[in-house]
Design an enzyme around this catalytic site. Sequence first.
Site, PDB file in Angstrom:
ATOM      1  N   LYS A 228       0.773  -1.207  -0.023  1.00 14.85           N
ATOM      2  CA  LYS A 228      -0.106  -0.069  -0.035  1.00 14.85           C
ATOM      3  C   LYS A 228       0.983   1.127   0.064  1.00 14.85           C
ATOM      4  CE  LYS A 228      -1.091  -0.079   4.841  1.00 14.85           C
ATOM      5  NZ  LYS A 228       0.140   0.538   5.294  1.00 14.85           N
TER       6      LYS A 228
ATOM      7  N   ARG B 166      -6.739   3.623  11.133  1.00  8.30           N
ATOM      8  CA  ARG B 166      -6.111   2.273  11.961  1.00  8.30           C
ATOM      9  C   ARG B 166      -7.075   1.960  12.823  1.00  8.30           C
ATOM     10  NH1 ARG B 166      -0.643   2.684  10.369  1.00  8.30           N
ATOM     11  NH2 ARG B 166       0.759   0.949  10.674  1.00  8.30           N
TER      12      ARG B 166
ATOM     13  N   ARG C 248      12.228  -9.349   3.175  1.00  6.79           N
ATOM     14  CA  ARG C 248      12.570  -8.252   2.837  1.00  6.79           C
ATOM     15  C   ARG C 248      13.818  -7.615   3.502  1.00  6.79           C
ATOM     16  NH1 ARG C 248       8.205  -3.622   4.918  1.00  6.79           N
ATOM     17  NH2 ARG C 248       8.920  -4.389   7.075  1.00  6.79           N
TER      18      ARG C 248
ATOM     19  N   ARG D 202      15.024  -6.451   9.102  1.00  4.55           N
ATOM     20  CA  ARG D 202      14.375  -6.101  10.427  1.00  4.55           C
ATOM     21  C   ARG D 202      14.310  -7.300  11.371  1.00  4.55           C
ATOM     22  NH1 ARG D 202       9.726  -1.997   9.161  1.00  4.55           N
ATOM     23  NH2 ARG D 202       8.823  -3.139  11.080  1.00  4.55           N
TER      24      ARG D 202
ATOM     25  N   ARG E 281       2.269  -9.936  13.655  1.00  2.03           N
ATOM     26  CA  ARG E 281       2.149  -8.497  13.251  1.00  2.03           C
ATOM     27  C   ARG E 281       0.814  -8.526  12.174  1.00  2.03           C
ATOM     28  NH1 ARG E 281       7.308  -6.840  10.491  1.00  2.03           N
ATOM     29  NH2 ARG E 281       6.176  -5.167   9.666  1.00  2.03           N
TER      30      ARG E 281
HETATM   31  P1  AMP Z   1       3.872   2.370   9.747  1.00  3.50           P
HETATM   32  O1  AMP Z   1       4.966   3.096   9.258  1.00  3.50           O
HETATM   33  O2  AMP Z   1       2.522   2.821   8.938  1.00  3.50           O
HETATM   34  O3  AMP Z   1       4.027   0.859  10.022  1.00  3.50           O
HETATM   35  O4  AMP Z   1       3.494   2.918  11.160  1.00  3.50           O
HETATM   36  C1  AMP Z   1       4.634   2.937  12.135  1.00  3.50           C
HETATM   37  C2  AMP Z   1       4.269   2.824  13.756  1.00  3.50           C
HETATM   38  O5  AMP Z   1       3.865   4.493  13.683  1.00  3.50           O
HETATM   39  C3  AMP Z   1       2.889   2.274  13.866  1.00  3.50           C
HETATM   40  O6  AMP Z   1       3.561   0.710  14.472  1.00  3.50           O
HETATM   41  C4  AMP Z   1       2.374   3.014  15.071  1.00  3.50           C
HETATM   42  O7  AMP Z   1       3.168   2.800  16.423  1.00  3.50           O
HETATM   43  C5  AMP Z   1       2.229   4.327  14.575  1.00  3.50           C
HETATM   44  N1  AMP Z   1       1.232   4.692  13.884  1.00  3.50           N
HETATM   45  C6  AMP Z   1       1.264   4.954  12.083  1.00  3.50           C
HETATM   46  N2  AMP Z   1      -0.012   5.058  11.916  1.00  3.50           N
HETATM   47  C7  AMP Z   1      -0.622   4.987  13.201  1.00  3.50           C
HETATM   48  C8  AMP Z   1      -1.924   5.271  13.195  1.00  3.50           C
HETATM   49  N3  AMP Z   1      -2.887   5.602  12.100  1.00  3.50           N
HETATM   50  N4  AMP Z   1      -2.900   5.002  14.651  1.00  3.50           N
HETATM   51  C9  AMP Z   1      -1.718   4.822  15.633  1.00  3.50           C
HETATM   52  N5  AMP Z   1      -0.587   4.603  15.412  1.00  3.50           N
HETATM   53  C10 AMP Z   1      -0.030   4.724  14.166  1.00  3.50           C
END
Ligand code: AMP
Length: 210
Positions: free
Chosen positions: A8, A83, A122, A155, A166
């Site tokens: 995405k 989310r 990855r 990672r 996850r």
């Molecule tokens: P991502 O890069 O989208 O995997 O986001 C990395 C981290 O940022 C996630 O594991 C959350 O801790 C936080 N995060 C990103 N987007 C959100 C969201 N919409 N709501 C809550 N936490 C978020």
Amino acid sequence: MGAPGSGKGTQAGAISQKLGIAHIATGDLFREAVRRGDELGQKAKSYMDRGLLVPDEITISMLLERIAQADCRNGYILDGFPRTLEQARALDRALEEKGQAVDVVLYFKVSTEELVKRLSGRLICRDCQAPYHPIASPPRVAGRCDQCGGELYQRADDSPDTVRKRIEVYFAETASLIDYYREAGKLTEVDGTKGIEQVGEEALAALSNE
Ligand code: AMP
């Protein structure tokens, strides 16, 4: 919307370029705040480090501030937000006040088996975070980033068992959101298992139907 590894982020970047609209990824906004070390960053870091969602109150106010900026006037694509149901409802309320609404929600569907395969292979650049995959998108020189020459590494949370966890967490958290947008008639499912270009074409076609 889409699970980790569904592509995405890649597709959101391509759509933002093709349509000339802002690409807003809440994960990137949080990572920038952590780098700056400001209050938002300090609050977000403890949750991010544990793989937990940052509380809705913090996330929603950051996002609403971001979409009020000038580069969002002609539209934007959200990546990684909402989310939770509370985030989706807060977004709807804020848009309604401005006489606006979410146009379309793209959901990139990929089977758990395929997600595990993609994420567990990855490789990430230690310096610029660019992602690679030994089969789907290998670097030109093994172990080195095409963009900056940085060292590629895997990672810790990209091991098959953790990846499975996850993905489980993702589906548990977002299943109700998928229903929310489906009931609102906004959800378009895109088959995320095809090649990057084909998925991109399907996504753009779904948007132009709107
Ligand atoms: P991502 O890069 O989208 O995997 O986001 C990395 C981290 O940022 C996630 O594991 C959350 O801790 C936080 N995060 C990103 N987007 C959100 C969201 N919409 N709501 C809550 N936490 C978020």
